[in-house]
Design a protein around this motif. Sequence first.
Motif, PDB file in Angstrom:
ATOM      1  N   GLU A 285      34.023   7.238   9.565  1.00 22.56           N
ATOM      2  CA  GLU A 285      32.931   7.849  10.581  1.00 22.56           C
ATOM      3  C   GLU A 285      32.214   8.978  10.049  1.00 22.56           C
ATOM      4  O   GLU A 285      31.073   9.367  10.513  1.00 22.56           O
ATOM      5  CB  GLU A 285      33.801   8.098  11.852  1.00 22.56           C
ATOM      6  N   LYS A 286      32.710   9.718   9.327  1.00 24.16           N
ATOM      7  CA  LYS A 286      32.076  10.892   8.633  1.00 24.16           C
ATOM      8  C   LYS A 286      31.256  10.596   7.587  1.00 24.16           C
ATOM      9  O   LYS A 286      30.389  11.318   7.131  1.00 24.16           O
ATOM     10  CB  LYS A 286      33.395  11.785   8.086  1.00 24.16           C
TER      11      LYS A 286
ATOM     12  N   VAL B 227      38.325   7.954  10.528  1.00 21.20           N
ATOM     13  CA  VAL B 227      37.528   9.233  10.733  1.00 21.20           C
ATOM     14  C   VAL B 227      36.760   9.444   9.472  1.00 21.20           C
ATOM     15  O   VAL B 227      35.790   9.882   9.441  1.00 21.20           O
ATOM     16  CB  VAL B 227      38.661  10.370  10.869  1.00 21.20           C
TER      17      VAL B 227
ATOM     18  N   THR C 163      32.837  11.355  21.638  1.00 18.09           N
ATOM     19  CA  THR C 163      32.326  10.073  21.181  1.00 18.09           C
ATOM     20  C   THR C 163      32.851   9.584  19.985  1.00 18.09           C
ATOM     21  O   THR C 163      33.272   8.257  19.833  1.00 18.09           O
ATOM     22  CB  THR C 163      30.864  10.301  21.111  1.00 18.09           C
ATOM     23  N   LYS C 164      32.933  10.491  19.010  1.00 18.56           N
ATOM     24  CA  LYS C 164      33.463  10.146  17.577  1.00 18.56           C
ATOM     25  C   LYS C 164      35.051   9.683  17.826  1.00 18.56           C
ATOM     26  O   LYS C 164      35.413   8.583  17.315  1.00 18.56           O
ATOM     27  CB  LYS C 164      33.578  11.283  16.833  1.00 18.56           C
TER      28      LYS C 164
ATOM     29  N   PHE D 109      35.058  16.943  12.429  1.00 21.32           N
ATOM     30  CA  PHE D 109      33.650  16.898  12.982  1.00 21.32           C
ATOM     31  C   PHE D 109      33.238  18.392  13.472  1.00 21.32           C
ATOM     32  O   PHE D 109      32.318  18.687  13.957  1.00 21.32           O
ATOM     33  CB  PHE D 109      33.638  15.907  14.004  1.00 21.32           C
TER      34      PHE D 109
ATOM     35  N   GLU E   7      35.087   5.898  19.021  1.00 23.84           N
ATOM     36  CA  GLU E   7      34.830   5.167  18.077  1.00 23.84           C
ATOM     37  C   GLU E   7      35.881   5.042  17.218  1.00 23.84           C
ATOM     38  O   GLU E   7      36.202   3.900  16.624  1.00 23.84           O
ATOM     39  CB  GLU E   7      33.581   5.654  17.292  1.00 23.84           C
TER      40      GLU E   7
ATOM     41  N   THR F 261      39.914  14.089  14.316  1.00 21.02           N
ATOM     42  CA  THR F 261      38.329  14.232  14.702  1.00 21.02           C
ATOM     43  C   THR F 261      37.975  15.694  14.682  1.00 21.02           C
ATOM     44  O   THR F 261      36.879  15.880  14.328  1.00 21.02           O
ATOM     45  CB  THR F 261      38.034  13.441  15.994  1.00 21.02           C
TER      46      THR F 261
END
Length: 271
Positions: A80-81, A77, A9-10, A45, A13, A41
């Motif tokens: 997103e993080k 990334v 999913t990450k 993550f 995105e 990713t």
Amino acid sequence: MKDINLLSTKAKEVRKNIIKMITKANSGHPGGSLSVTDILTTLYFYEMNIDPKNPKMEGRDRLVLSKGHAAPALYAVLAEKGYFDKEILMTLRQYGSILQGHPDMKKVPGVEISTGSLGQGLSVANGMALNGKIFKEDYRVYAVMGDGEQQEGQIWEAAMTAAHYGLDNICAFVDSNNLQIDGNVDKVMGVEPLTDKWKSFGWHVIEINGHDFNEIISALDEAKTVKNKPTVVIARTTKGKGVSFMENVCGFHGKAPTQEQAVQALEELNK
């Protein structure tokens, strides 16, 4: 903890934001950004000991994006993080933006070192790893290189250095998509057999599918068990991964998609 669904999913995105930000800027490097997405990713993550609220945390793991032109992937990334607001992504390459064409450690939270001149990142990663050894820190250093970058002599000087000092706290990745700005890597200047070359330079070598999260995780876990020598992961990837008309197309090394192409790309990624 391994959560493949979360990573998938990450990564989805991240890829969507890569397309959006490069299209908005009408400038950037989509091909290599999309090929390295799954590796970055997984590092951010699953693997790395980091804190977005405290980017300079003592004992944090470090990442050096040696292939600095893939900055859109790193920026997406990091956002997103939670290192900075996602809205900032849409300012890529604009005057006054913190998000330059290549990562700037003085402007972007979470960027450990400014990169872009290919061949230099592994040397910097060596320095970080040596520092950890000298001061008995237990952090790990990750360096992400391109396969075209393996044509640089400094890479092999750095490879000898890491092996000589037994830097088992460093894990390098080669994003091996067999394309560079001028064409196929094996046609411009062949670098294979990469696995045998890195082994001959004293490294522990793991070869994987760079888009398979289980294989990436397995490689990272294995690297942490290796003692007295550095590890390199040869990740076989697809340039432009996830967007049909970009996959394995040299022209999208450093060319932004048109608005119409971006719409198609996002539709494909949303599926």
